[in-house]
Design an enzyme around this catalytic site. Structure first.
Site, mmCIF file in Angstrom:
data_model
loop_
_atom_site.group_PDB
_atom_site.id
_atom_site.type_symbol
_atom_site.label_atom_id
_atom_site.label_comp_id
_atom_site.label_asym_id
_atom_site.label_seq_id
_atom_site.Cartn_x
_atom_site.Cartn_y
_atom_site.Cartn_z
ATOM 1 N N ASP A 222 1.999 6.972 -8.224
ATOM 2 C CA ASP A 222 3.046 6.322 -7.434
ATOM 3 C C ASP A 222 4.430 6.746 -7.895
ATOM 4 O OD1 ASP A 222 0.963 5.046 -6.186
ATOM 5 O OD2 ASP A 222 1.199 3.170 -7.291
ATOM 6 N N SER B 261 3.359 1.638 -2.235
ATOM 7 C CA SER B 261 3.935 1.634 -3.569
ATOM 8 C C SER B 261 5.398 1.255 -3.591
ATOM 9 C CB SER B 261 3.732 2.964 -4.288
ATOM 10 O OG SER B 261 3.971 2.789 -5.661
ATOM 11 N N SER C 233 6.381 -1.139 -5.326
ATOM 12 C CA SER C 233 6.669 -1.514 -6.718
ATOM 13 C C SER C 233 7.242 -0.334 -7.492
ATOM 14 C CB SER C 233 5.400 -2.029 -7.402
ATOM 15 O OG SER C 233 4.373 -1.058 -7.388
ATOM 16 N N GLY D 5 0.782 -1.223 0.000
ATOM 17 C CA GLY D 5 0.000 0.000 0.000
ATOM 18 C C GLY D 5 0.813 1.270 0.000
#
Length: 402
Positions: free
Chosen positions: A168, A122, A124, A120
């Protein structure tokens, strides 16, 4: 746990060592609208993905993760296919994204790790940026921040297959400590608004639910499609024609048309549109509150965003809702909402630091009782804002990266 610097020195013994510090991010306002080209806000926090690396001339990518098993190894000219759920996908995608416009000659040897339970926040985007920065540095590629956002977004959408926007990546790359980053996702225009002198000091509470699963396995992509269907219906009601669903976004439909035809939108499509248009207004109001130093008004808008995410966008899970309700009723919490896509991971809150112990005690008293299966894995963390992703060159082994 050993630091990335220590593991790197043990594994590779290469010099010089550079460090990438790529922060996790929060989105105080602008939830679930970036994929519809809406208005968003973001801040980087002082929890980060850290990576130690050096370049090599043999063209091989060798990355050891401290958090996941195995080592990812491949040649830049022979990038493996995406494997669902594999941690190395973002590394593979970063190489392919850069090769769209650049020629890579050098590989990297690296060790990577993250701080905090990261669902949650981010991770990634943060990890993809870390790979991109290291690969650009190793290959003397002078990428702008806007290009890095574009490359990272390509990895998520084209390689991984997640239909997200650019929030993000933008928050991870553009943020500066003490500033609110706001962006129009339809144009990519952004601004950094400093924290006013009259605004009280604040910190960010990050409460990890213990629920963790990949977004690609949630309703995330379904919500994106539902928003686009709502845009198609509104366009047809207003103009008698519909754009291809792959091309249209709710941002393409003026607010006045939404207001005029809202009642004709069926069921969930009305709720998705309601969330989008009201969230865009919350971002505008939130920027004004921030500029005035009115952290209580800013926090109130965060709570409203959280309510809309639950009832209009219909994201969330029972565990996240429990945390949100605890924070909503807790002294010292200015505002709270689910973090990220809101299907797993964390709730975040802007808080008065004087109430940190009280907030932790409230969560500890309620959450493990209501969700005992996560009693051993949920976490309450407190963070401050930070600068965006950057390289620390010519790393001094006597200096620890926080």
């Amino acid at each position: 746990m050993k630091s990335v610097e220590t593991v790197f020195q043990e594994k590779y013994s290469s010099q010089p060592i550079h460090i990438v510090k790529s922060p996790l991010r929060i989105c105080p306002l602008g939830a679930h609208v970036d994929h519809q080209h809406g208005l968003v806000t973001g801040m980087a926090i002082d929890a980060s993905i850290n990576m130690a690396y050096s370049s090599n001339k043999d063209g091989y990518i060798r990355v050891q993760s401290i958090d996941f098993p195995d080592e990812e190894i491949f040649h830049i000219k022979h990038v493996p296919d995406m494997i669902p759920g594999h941690w190395g996908n973002y590394l593979r995608g970063a190489v392919l994204a850069l090769e769209e416009k650049n020629i890579l000659h050098c590989g990297i040897d690296a060790v990577i790790s993250g701080k905090l339970p990261i669902g949650g926040l981010s991770s990634s985007a943060a990890v993809t940026t870390a790979y991109l920065l290291a690969l650009c540095d190793a290959n003397n590629i002078q990428a702008t921040k806007e290009e890095l956002i574009e490359y990272s977004h390509w990895v998520e959408t084209e390689f991984i297959g997640l239909n997200n926007g650019i929030l993000d990546q933008a928050a991870n790359i553009l943020s500066e400590d003490g500033y609110l980053m706001s962006m129009d996702c339809s144009t990519g225009e952004y601004k950094l608004t400093p924290k006013p002198d009259n605004m009280p000091e604040f910190e960010v509470a990050v409460v990890y639910s213990g629920v963790s699963k990949a977004l690609i396995g949630t309703d995330y992509n379904n919500r994106v499609d539902e928003c686009k269907v709502a845009a198609c219906i509104l366009e047809e009601l207003a103009c008698g024609t519909m754009s291809p669903i792959k091309e249209i976004r709710l941002r393409d439909v003026d607010d006045e048309l939404y207001q005029k035809y809202r009642e004709e939108l069926p069921g969930r499509f009305r709720r998705r549109a309601d969330h989008f248009y009201t969230e865009n207004q919350r971002v505008k109001d939130g920027i004004e509150a921030w500029e005035k130093g009115d952290i209580e008004a800013f926090g109130k808008l965060m709570f409203e965003s959280g309510e809309s995410s639950i009832h209009n966008y219909e994201s969330g899970c029972p565990e996240l809702t429990t945390i949100y309700n605890i924070l909503k009723d807790c002294p010292g919490v200015y505002g709270a909402r689910f973090s990220g896509a809101g299907y797993r991971g964390c709730c975040i809150a802007i808080i008065n630091p004087e109430f940190k112990d009280e907030i932790r005690k409230r969560v500890d008293a309620v959450y493990p009782v209501m969700h005992p299966e996560y009693a051993d894995v949920y976490k309450v963390n407190f963070c401050k804002t930070d600068d965006g992703a950057r390289i620390i060159p010519n790393y001094d082994a006597n200096t620890e990266v926080s």
